[in-house]
Design an enzyme around this catalytic site. Structure first.
Site, PDB file in Angstrom:
ATOM      1  N   ASP A 180     -17.333 -15.311 -30.003  1.00  0.00           N
ATOM      2  CA  ASP A 180     -16.207 -14.400 -29.799  1.00  0.00           C
ATOM      3  C   ASP A 180     -15.573 -14.039 -31.140  1.00  0.00           C
ATOM      4  O   ASP A 180     -15.841 -14.673 -32.176  1.00  0.00           O
ATOM      5  CB  ASP A 180     -15.195 -15.103 -28.879  1.00  0.00           C
ATOM      6  CG  ASP A 180     -14.308 -14.142 -28.110  1.00  0.00           C
ATOM      7  OD1 ASP A 180     -14.277 -12.951 -28.444  1.00  0.00           O
ATOM      8  OD2 ASP A 180     -13.626 -14.605 -27.172  1.00  0.00           O
ATOM      9  N   ASP A 209     -13.692  -6.961 -21.336  1.00  0.00           N
ATOM     10  CA  ASP A 209     -12.986  -7.970 -20.537  1.00  0.00           C
ATOM     11  C   ASP A 209     -12.565  -7.391 -19.195  1.00  0.00           C
ATOM     12  O   ASP A 209     -12.029  -8.102 -18.352  1.00  0.00           O
ATOM     13  CB  ASP A 209     -11.728  -8.449 -21.282  1.00  0.00           C
ATOM     14  CG  ASP A 209     -12.053  -9.516 -22.306  1.00  0.00           C
ATOM     15  OD1 ASP A 209     -13.137 -10.108 -22.222  1.00  0.00           O
ATOM     16  OD2 ASP A 209     -11.219  -9.748 -23.205  1.00  0.00           O
TER      17      ASP A 209
END
Ligand code: DGJ
Length: 703
Positions: free
Chosen positions: A451, A521
């Site tokens: 990430d 997301d």
């Protein structure tokens, strides 16, 4: 032959379906005479120039250049700017040579400045079958004085005439790949990232067309292999052509070359499709999957994943994760992933980044207890990391405050309470290599979600060193590549996913090093259909992780499970719900969908995609995936709301063998038809009520 030298000054680059003809003009300028559909007698171009004969305009404005450079009466954007030691900033060259390399698919053209000992090497590589031409450049300083590169793009492309449209995105977090097609009739259009990574806004690709559609119209396109700040400029030049150039952004980066030094740009991969966006997509998906993706995992469909992030967020513990893993295994999940929150100090997003050892309060017996259980359940085990970051509350930052980007005179700007490590510093990259090598060696880890959750704000360090600082943007990205390259070399069996607050790192640079992307997301199925559709224009399906989540989420609505699951099944399926909160019936249904997905995933992830219709202009969005041998196809259709009592929709398929008989089931009824029928007449689908969807599995009917 892929590269043909037609004379010492003219070359044809030929792929299966396209040609690019390069030539030296009478004034010594390297120009592109043609880029488009395959020309079978390239010799016809001999003796031509791209000069468009416009009256009263100096030559350099009229020629479709391959390597335009600032100055010399270029009253427009150029793809290079070189400043020599005496302040001269126009690179004027003679073409020194044009040669086919030892590899017959490569061409090199060398441009030599008329005064300074500086050369620019233009490289071309032809991927004949994939219909792709790769371009990159090397700039070399053969003199004693330093040379300053102020713009150093990877490639330039030109198209004759006007009336073009350009496609790119204008997105943000949770709204990635928000796609626009805009006319480029006046002024330069700039697509650029200032974020220090590709970011959620625009993307380092270009798609140029003249009113093309999914299955018709010419399209010229390209993708830059770069994960840092990029710049793409599309400019209609007033003498009658469109110029497209792309490369590392020069807005906050430059390079100084000392004697004997050179700089090589990242490559750009470009292609041409005669029959619309669909053809472009299928060509680039195959190219990305077959040629660019990391070799270890190429052509392997991704496993069904469960990720515990939405179930537990930072509240991770061995017991709760084992409980989730047991449930996931029962559903048929193949890879169990613990997201953020497993490492020491990570109670929320204010602390812990940088200290990559397991939190023994949460995992008293270490990670082993969980990894062993996950493996015993027959699943692979995955873990989340964010290597490029530290929280100020972390031992790493306390020990090495000098390792993060900062200015001495200012407070460091935080985003999500985190600072950015200086990845251009080899010491930092060495440290991270050892840290994650150790993590992967000591634990049985099969997958890493990598990430990155902040944009760059200040590129400084303790001491100002102009030549180093001007390259931070570039060297930082190369530092990231170095880290993943080393980890892949040491752990070739591990699968790596690229994530940056959702889809902030979807680019062809990441595609080279990672096995998959997390494109957003936002898992709302309606938004996802739009995001995934736009993503799929140039990015492969196998790389597109798509999760099923079921809560009111982003848009405060609940969508039925079959619709949401079908959306997730159009990519590499993942499950992201809290498995402790679902009913027995939901568990059973979920297991059924996962079973079904395993039957179709090779076709979905590795086949050819046909976007049959889109919510952009139809009440039904239909996607079809066809296996490369054309024996299997999968059709997904979605309708948000039934209107005017119209529940029956006919969907015409594509990509099948017209002469082959195919069979499929609808509502429990077996239907057998030829490919020709299915492509011309189509299938009738009943999509009733709100949020209706259908999945049809089509197989060659060999008996
Ligand atoms: C941002 C990612 O996009 C999410 O999927 C999740 O991994 C969080 N970071 C964790 O902090």
């Amino acid at each position: 032959m892929a590269v043909k030298l037609l004379s010492t000054q003219t070359a044809a680059l030929e792929t299966a379906g396209s040609s690019m003809i390069l030539s030296v003009s009478p004034d010594g300028i390297l120009e592109c005479l043609y880029w488009g559909s395959r020309i079978h007698r390239a010799e016809d171009f001999l003796g031509e120039t791209s000069d468009c004969q416009t009256v009263n305009v100096d030559n350099l404005q009229k020629v479709r250049e391959e390597c335009s450079s600032y100055g010399s009466k270029h009253f427009r954007e150029t793809s290079m700017k070189i400043r020599f030691a005496d302040g001269t900033d126009d690179f004027r060259y003679t073409v020194q040579m044009m040669t086919v390399g030892t590899d017959p698919n490569e061409l090199e053209v060398v441009l030599q400045d008329i005064h300074f000992p500086v050369t620019v090497h233009l490289y071309y590589r032809v991927y004949e079958e994939a219909d792709v031409i790769e371009k990159w450049r090397k700039i070399e300083n053969g003199g004693k004085d330093p040379v300053h590169l102020e713009r150093f793009f990877s490639g330039e492309f030109t198209l004759p005439g006007e009336g073009y449209q350009s496609i790119n995105y204008n997105g943000r977090w949770a709204k990635e790949f928000h796609m626009y097609s805009e006319p480029v009739d006046s002024g330069a259009k700039v697509y650029e990232s200032f974020y220090g990574l590709t970011g959620h806004n625009t993307n380092p690709i270009f798609i140029i067309h003249q009113d093309a559609r999914e299955d018709h119209g010419e399209v010229w396109y390209g993708a830059l292999e770069w994960s840092g700040n990029f710049k793409t400029i599309v400019e209609p030049v007033n003498t009658g052509f469109l110029s497209v150039m792309t490369g590392i952004s020069d807005s906050n980066a430059a390079v100084t070359l000392h004697e004997g030094e050179s700089f090589t740009t990242p490559p750009v991969y470009a292609g041409y499709a005669q029959n619309g966006f669909g053809e472009m997509t299928r060509k680039m998906h195959r190219f990305a999957d077959d040629i660019l993706a990391p070799a270890e995992k190429r052509k392997e469909a991704l496993p069904v994943l469960y990720n515990s992030w939405y179930a537990t967020t930072f509240d991770v513990s061995a017991g709760a994760q084992i409980q989730l893993a047991e449930k996931a295994a029962e559903l048929g999940v193949e890879l169990f992933v613990v997201d953020d929150g497993w490492f020491v100090g990570r109670k929320d997003d204010t602390a812990g980044l940088g200290d990559w050892s397991v939190d023994l309060e949460k995992f008293p017996k270490g990670l082993r207890e969980l990894t062993d259980r996950v493996h015993a359940l027959g699943m692979k085990f995955g873990l989340w990391i964010e290597p490029e970051m530290v929280n100020c509350i972390s031992s790493l930052y306390q020990k090495h405050p000098d390792w993060v980007y900062h200015y001495q005179s200012r407070r460091i700007l935080e985003q999500r309470h985190q600072y950015e490590l200086n990845m251009s510093d080899p010491e930092v990259v060495d440290y991270l290599t050892d840290t994650f090598d150790c993590l992967l060696s000591e634990n049985d880890i099969d997958y890493i979600k990598w990430d990155m959750n902040r944009y760059q704000a200040e590129r400084g360090t303790d001491t100002y060193c102009p030549e180093k600082w001007e390259r931070f943007e570039i060297d930082n990205t190369y530092g990231i590549y170095r880290l993943i390259q080393r980890l892949r070399e040491k752990h070739p069996e591990v699968e790596f996913e690229a994530c940056a607050s959702g889809g902030g790192r979807v680019d062809y640079g990441a595609l080279r090093w990672f096995d998959e992307y997390w494109p957003s997301d936002n898992s709302d199925p309606i938004d996802r259909l739009a995001i995934q559709e736009a993503y799929s224009f140039l990015y492969p399906i196998r790389y597109m992780r798509a999760w099923y989540t079921q809560d009111e989420g982003m848009n405060h609505r609940l969508v039925p499970m079959d619709f949401s699951m079908h959306v997730a099944m159009t990519g590499a399926l993942g499950i992201g719900i809290d498995l402790n909160r679902i009913s027995e019936k939901e568990e059973k249904d979920l297991a059924g969908y996962i079973r079904e997905y395993k039957q179709i995933r090779d076709t979905v992830q590795l086949g050819d995609l046909y976007r049959l219709s889109s919510f952009r202009n139809s009440p039904v969005q239909a996607l079809e995936y066809v296996s490369r041998d054309r024996k299997d196809a999968v059709l997904f259709a979605f309708c948000l709301h039934e209107r005017y009592g119209e529940e029956l929709h006919t969907v015409r398929l594509s990509g099948l063998d017209p002469d082959k008989p195919y069979a499929f089931e609808i509502d429990g009824k077996r239907i057998a038809k030829t490919g020709e029928y299915l492509m011309k007449r189509g299938i009738d689908l009943r999509l009733r009520g709100d949020y209706a969807s259908a999945l049809v599995k089509i197989h060659a009917d060999d008996h």
